[in-house]
Design an enzyme around this catalytic site. Structure first.
Site, PDB file in Angstrom:
ATOM      1  N   GLU A  71      44.545  32.972  37.449  1.00 54.71           N
ATOM      2  CA  GLU A  71      44.394  32.675  38.872  1.00 54.71           C
ATOM      3  C   GLU A  71      44.026  33.960  39.623  1.00 54.71           C
ATOM      4  OE1 GLU A  71      44.703  29.802  40.485  1.00 54.71           O
ATOM      5  OE2 GLU A  71      45.938  28.466  39.236  1.00 54.71           O
ATOM      6  N   GLU A  78      36.833  26.432  43.996  1.00 49.57           N
ATOM      7  CA  GLU A  78      37.468  27.707  43.645  1.00 49.57           C
ATOM      8  C   GLU A  78      36.390  28.702  43.212  1.00 49.57           C
ATOM      9  OE1 GLU A  78      40.669  26.759  40.952  1.00 49.57           O
ATOM     10  OE2 GLU A  78      41.615  25.435  42.420  1.00 49.57           O
TER      11      GLU A  78
END
Length: 497
Positions: free
Chosen positions: A404, A236
């Site tokens: 996020e 990520e």
């Protein structure tokens, strides 16, 4: 035989397993993809693939024709379940050579490739990462690969001497972080301190930055802590760019940054999984653990970075002069647009309302942050995450979030236009996160000497969003406020975990 085929078809539907013939254990090293019957040295145009470098990932290449190649992602080390991140180079190309690459063994079925996302590319003569045109990218269920989902992209090599590199998203390596932190240290800022919090299984550094006015660190001084972590999931990569944006703003000479340093102590651990990052894993550590499911009882030998961070947080909580105000863990999302947050659900109504304030303020500061996508949950699957575990461990003055950000793009409010993220846009989101603390505390160096409490106006605003959240989660909060945890309760909880 029939049963075996049925089982294969079933596993392909979920994207959770691969066949025996597809087991891959390492990255390709200068592999020449020549036709099956070809003998001798590779000719110009016989593509040479390599992923044997930091954060690289490509486990296998099948030569289909001179125009088409099937590419297999190497699974995370010690864990065959996760196959998403890829990062590899191609050389020995011919000018104007056109190819189709099929990445055939993704472990996820849902993907932003359905919504216009495209792989990244750069080359030696053009070192800036760019997204491929979406029109050249296709995402589909493929009958030739047990109905697994395949991402195909067409590409034309235009310079014979270039080495081309392709990646799932902007790479952000362990070495890049070390260079960044080294440069911060060289600036000798008295309000930014770097320390070694621990070492990973492979002896890589778990760095911790403390950013604050040195006066806040004097013996006996009271501290209000904001704790931020990133890259617990190594693939990520946008989370590192967001985290760097936060750091860049906090160490800058901007007057808001100075006021934040005067009033708050920022503790930032920018890479919780340095081994996974270095190895090119998507989700796991060297030993195959999803670290973000092990906060309850991290092992000092199997999860040393997590263990070190948790020990520090518990020690701060046990210090009566320290208030841990915020914990934010930064991630990237593979199926949703925008930036958004996950928070926790509490029985206490007022605590829930106060928790909604920060994401609402961030929504006003950042055009790419979506308050409507922000949600609060108590999903049992997420019980071992930092956000869930610390939300249950810390008292009602602390707020724990997962931040996020999309791997792909954001949608500007009031429109349907999709704006792909750049490295700069990810860092801008980080800067906006940092600025939001200024709004949250209403800091004003002229009229106020200490942190101001949250006004009832913002509590009222947050309240209007509360019921929609509870309806969506199927929970009805209780009206009783829980007692604040004693030091003894905290220690018992920590010991039992």
């Amino acid at each position: 035989m029939t049963t075996n085929m049925a089982e294969r078809s079933k596993t392909a539907e979920t994207g959770s397993d691969i066949g025996i013939d597809d087991v891959i254990t390492g990255n390709l090293t200068k592999y020449a993809a020549v036709p099956p019957a070809y003998l001798g040295q590779p000719k110009k145009g016989h593509l040479v693939f390599d992923a044997c470098f930091e954060s690289g990932n490509l486990g296998r290449v099948d030569h289909i024709t001179e125009f088409e190649y099937d590419l297999f992602i190497r699974p995370d080390t010690c864990n065959q379940r996760f196959r998403v991140w890829f990062n590899f180079t191609v050389e020995n190309v011919k000018e104007s050579q056109r190819v189709i690459f099929n990445i055939v063994n993704f472990s996820k079925t849902k993907s932003l490739y359905r919504d216009g996302m495209a792989p990244m590319v750069k080359s030696t003569s053009r070192p800036k990462w760019q997204r491929l045109p979406s029109k050249n990218v296709y995402y589909y269920r493929c009958p030739d690969h047990r109905k697994n989902y395949v991402m195909s992209f067409a590409f034309c090599f235009d310079r014979e001497d270039d080495i081309y590199q392709f990646a799932y998203c902007y790479p952000y390596t362990y070495t890049r972080l070390q260079h960044y932190l080294d440069n911060l240290q060289k600036r000798n800022m008295d309000y930014c301190r770097r320390e070694l919090l621990g070492l990973s299984v492979q002896q890589r550094q778990l760095d911790l930055l403390t950013i604050t006015n040195p006066a806040n660190l004097r013996p006996g001084a009271e501290q209000k802590i904001v704790f931020i972590t990133a890259r617990v999931h190594p693939g990520e990569t946008p989370s590192s760019l967001v985290c760097q944006g936060i750091i860049d703003f906090l160490v800058s000479p901007h007057p808001i940054a100075k006021m934040l340093r005067d009033h708050l102590v920022f503790k930032i651990a920018p890479m919780l999984n340095p081994d996974g990052v270095y190895l090119g894993n998507y989700r796991c550590s060297l030993m195959g653990y999803d670290l973000n499911r092990h906060w309850v009882d991290p092992s000092p030998w199997a999860h040393p970075t997590l263990h070190g961070v948790k020990q520090l947080i518990v020690a701060m909580y046990n210090n009566p002069r320290i208030t841990l105000e915020f914990y934010i863990d930064i991630h990237a999302h593979s199926t949703m647009m925008n930036g958004f947050m996950y928070g926790n659900i509490f029985e206490d109504e007022e605590r829930f309302q106060r928790q909604a304030i920060f994401p609402k303020l961030l929504c006003q500061n950042a055009e790419d942050f979506s308050f409507s996508s922000t949600s609060f949950n108590r999903d049992a699957v997420k019980a071992g995450t930092g956000r869930r575990f610390l939300g249950g461990l810390l008292d009602d003055t602390s707020y724990c979030y997962t931040l996020e950000v999309s791997f792909y793009s954001y949608i500007v409010g009031g429109t349907t236009s999709t704006v792909p993220y750049t490295e700069e846009a990810y860092m801008k989101l980080g800067r906006n996160v940092a600025r939001t603390f200024f709004d949250y505390y209403r800091l004003n160096s002229i009229t106020e000497r200490s942190l101001a409490p949250i006004t009832s106006t913002w509590k009222d605003k947050a309240s209007s969003y509360r019921y929609a959240y509870y309806r969506s989660q199927g929970d009805v909060p209780g009206a009783n406020k829980p007692e604040k945890r004693s030091q003894r309760t905290l220690k018992e909880h920590t010991h039992s975990s």
